[in-house]
Design a protein around this motif. Sequence first.
Motif, mmCIF file in Angstrom:
data_model
loop_
_atom_site.group_PDB
_atom_site.id
_atom_site.type_symbol
_atom_site.label_atom_id
_atom_site.label_comp_id
_atom_site.label_asym_id
_atom_site.label_seq_id
_atom_site.Cartn_x
_atom_site.Cartn_y
_atom_site.Cartn_z
ATOM 1 N N SER A 142 0.835 -1.197 0.000
ATOM 2 C CA SER A 142 0.000 0.000 0.000
ATOM 3 C C SER A 142 0.880 1.261 0.000
ATOM 4 N N TYR A 143 1.955 1.254 0.798
ATOM 5 C CA TYR A 143 2.824 2.437 0.853
ATOM 6 C C TYR A 143 3.568 2.638 -0.477
ATOM 7 N N ALA A 144 3.785 1.562 -1.209
ATOM 8 C CA ALA A 144 4.392 1.698 -2.539
ATOM 9 C C ALA A 144 3.383 2.335 -3.495
ATOM 10 N N ARG A 145 2.136 1.876 -3.411
ATOM 11 C CA ARG A 145 1.124 2.371 -4.357
ATOM 12 C C ARG A 145 0.700 3.805 -4.051
ATOM 13 N N VAL A 146 0.493 4.103 -2.764
ATOM 14 C CA VAL A 146 -0.079 5.403 -2.414
ATOM 15 C C VAL A 146 0.989 6.489 -2.262
ATOM 16 N N TYR A 147 2.118 6.118 -1.639
ATOM 17 C CA TYR A 147 3.129 7.148 -1.334
ATOM 18 C C TYR A 147 4.375 7.042 -2.217
ATOM 19 N N GLY A 148 4.419 6.036 -3.087
ATOM 20 C CA GLY A 148 5.577 5.896 -3.968
ATOM 21 C C GLY A 148 6.829 5.432 -3.232
ATOM 22 N N MET A 149 6.664 4.889 -1.994
ATOM 23 C CA MET A 149 7.832 4.368 -1.266
ATOM 24 C C MET A 149 8.252 3.046 -1.938
ATOM 25 N N GLU A 150 9.559 2.843 -2.094
ATOM 26 C CA GLU A 150 10.018 1.614 -2.770
ATOM 27 C C GLU A 150 10.090 0.473 -1.755
ATOM 28 N N THR A 151 8.957 -0.109 -1.457
ATOM 29 C CA THR A 151 8.947 -1.220 -0.498
ATOM 30 C C THR A 151 9.118 -2.534 -1.256
ATOM 31 N N VAL A 152 9.891 -3.442 -0.662
ATOM 32 C CA VAL A 152 10.147 -4.748 -1.289
ATOM 33 C C VAL A 152 9.944 -5.827 -0.223
ATOM 34 N N CYS A 153 9.064 -6.780 -0.493
ATOM 35 C CA CYS A 153 8.797 -7.854 0.476
ATOM 36 C C CYS A 153 9.574 -9.095 0.077
ATOM 37 N N LEU A 154 10.401 -9.580 1.001
ATOM 38 C CA LEU A 154 11.188 -10.791 0.739
ATOM 39 C C LEU A 154 10.636 -11.899 1.627
ATOM 40 N N ARG A 155 10.063 -12.912 0.998
ATOM 41 C CA ARG A 155 9.509 -14.032 1.775
ATOM 42 C C ARG A 155 10.619 -15.041 2.027
ATOM 43 N N TYR A 156 11.204 -14.935 3.231
ATOM 44 C CA TYR A 156 12.272 -15.870 3.584
ATOM 45 C C TYR A 156 11.657 -17.236 3.907
ATOM 46 N N PHE A 157 12.353 -18.280 3.452
ATOM 47 C CA PHE A 157 12.014 -19.636 3.875
ATOM 48 C C PHE A 157 12.933 -19.960 5.061
ATOM 49 N N ASN A 158 12.638 -20.983 5.817
ATOM 50 C CA ASN A 158 13.300 -21.290 7.103
ATOM 51 C C ASN A 158 14.830 -21.095 7.027
ATOM 52 N N ILE A 159 15.327 -20.089 7.752
ATOM 53 C CA ILE A 159 16.748 -19.709 7.669
ATOM 54 C C ILE A 159 17.528 -20.338 8.827
ATOM 55 N N PHE A 160 18.784 -20.672 8.566
ATOM 56 C CA PHE A 160 19.628 -21.214 9.636
ATOM 57 C C PHE A 160 21.051 -20.717 9.431
ATOM 58 N N GLY A 161 21.851 -20.818 10.514
ATOM 59 C CA GLY A 161 23.252 -20.415 10.416
ATOM 60 C C GLY A 161 23.773 -19.941 11.757
ATOM 61 N N PRO A 162 25.024 -19.457 11.764
ATOM 62 C CA PRO A 162 25.634 -18.951 12.986
ATOM 63 C C PRO A 162 24.809 -17.837 13.618
#
Length: 332
Positions: free
Chosen positions: A166-186
């Motif tokens: 919505s903020y991208a459409r209405v306010y022109g903010m460059e929002t990017v959604c990254l759907r992470y899958f189950n992450i692991f590591g240190p």
Amino acid sequence: MAPEADRRGKLFRLATYLITGVAGFVGSHIAEALIARGDRVLGFDNLSTGKRENVPKGVDFIVGDLADASAVERVCLGVDAIFHLAALPSVPRSVKNPRPSHVSNLDGTFNLLEGARAAGVGRVLYASSSSVYGNQPGFPRVETMLPQPIAPYPAQKLAGETYMQSYARVYGMETVCLRYFNIFGPRQRADSPYSGVLAKFALQMMRPDQERPTIQGDGEQGRDFTYVDNVVSANLLALAAPAEKVAGQVFNVACGEHHTLNEAYKLLARYTGYNEPPLYSEPRAGDVRNSLADIGAAREAFGYEPLIDFSEGLRRTVSWFREHFEASTHKL
Ligand code: NAD
Ligand code: UD1
């Protein structure tokens, strides 16, 4: 912010990045990568699940809570882009007690967006979750599928995505959604009942005199387990991508491979030298049975490719846990 001069004397202004959740697992890795390449990094975290010692040297760190709208507004001032990772990330925690998760994950995301809007921040990268797909049929998961969240946590993450768009459409903010899958590591927390399964099992296998690793269900559920370096790389690529390719969009971030818990258990047991078979208990309420991503959209939009595969990621994770656990210098 004062401009600085490069070697040819040309004036430029260093970009400033804000990372919410910088004292957590993924946020601290993104901070490390930005600091290593010379960027200026502001970090914001309430230290609820994160730890101060995770925050890399060089980060300008502010302890604060996303619930404090004016603190969030202040920290956004002068920032060029935000990596929004602060959240309570556990599915079962949200099932047991949805309100605190809602406050951090959704109200907090709204406060962040409002702070970013007031400060004129150009781009916001949002840590969403593969759990929004739920248990619908159809693999691999593609971003065009209609989400079907089961537990409160994925519902909050999905509502956050909708706000981002919505903020991208209405306010022109460059929002990017990254759907992470189950992450692991240190640096992933291993000491809580709400810890991610691989970190939890790795630590339990290294402490055979304490709690035994227990698989909830038959162990044939699986995940597109993703080593943290791949997620860092996706974030840096998405940060640099042209707006027309990413703004207002949603992307899966994973490896495009599926591994069952039984399989993960065997590999972890081999790498840790653990000889006991797993215990099995009831399946977890609100659990997603399987996850497997189509990563074509991220590949196409910003050239994402997984760098570290599952088995190499597990090896690196076990070696980090061994070093920190055996040295006993890091409270796990
Ligand atoms: P984490 O718990 O290690 O890090 C989250 C950080 O946010 C912590 O340091 C915590 O103290 C901070 N935080 C929580 N609530 C806050 C608040 N109200 N104000 C300020 N700080 C707050 O979790 P993580 O595994 O690093 O996850 C990072 C992000 O990625 C989360 O948004 C999570 O939902 C998302 N995600 C994680 C995974 C995964 O497998 N780890 C997968 C999909 C999405
Ligand atoms: C994880 C992340 C979540 C993210 C999602 C994206 C954490 C804590 N959770 O959720 O933020 O959005 O991936 O895909 O980082 N299990 C056991 N025994 C245990 C613990 C777990 O068998 O001791 C099982 C669970 O029942 C589940 C699987 O392992 O089937 C994975 O659980 P978990 O690691 O908690 O992660 P997700 O729920 O997938």
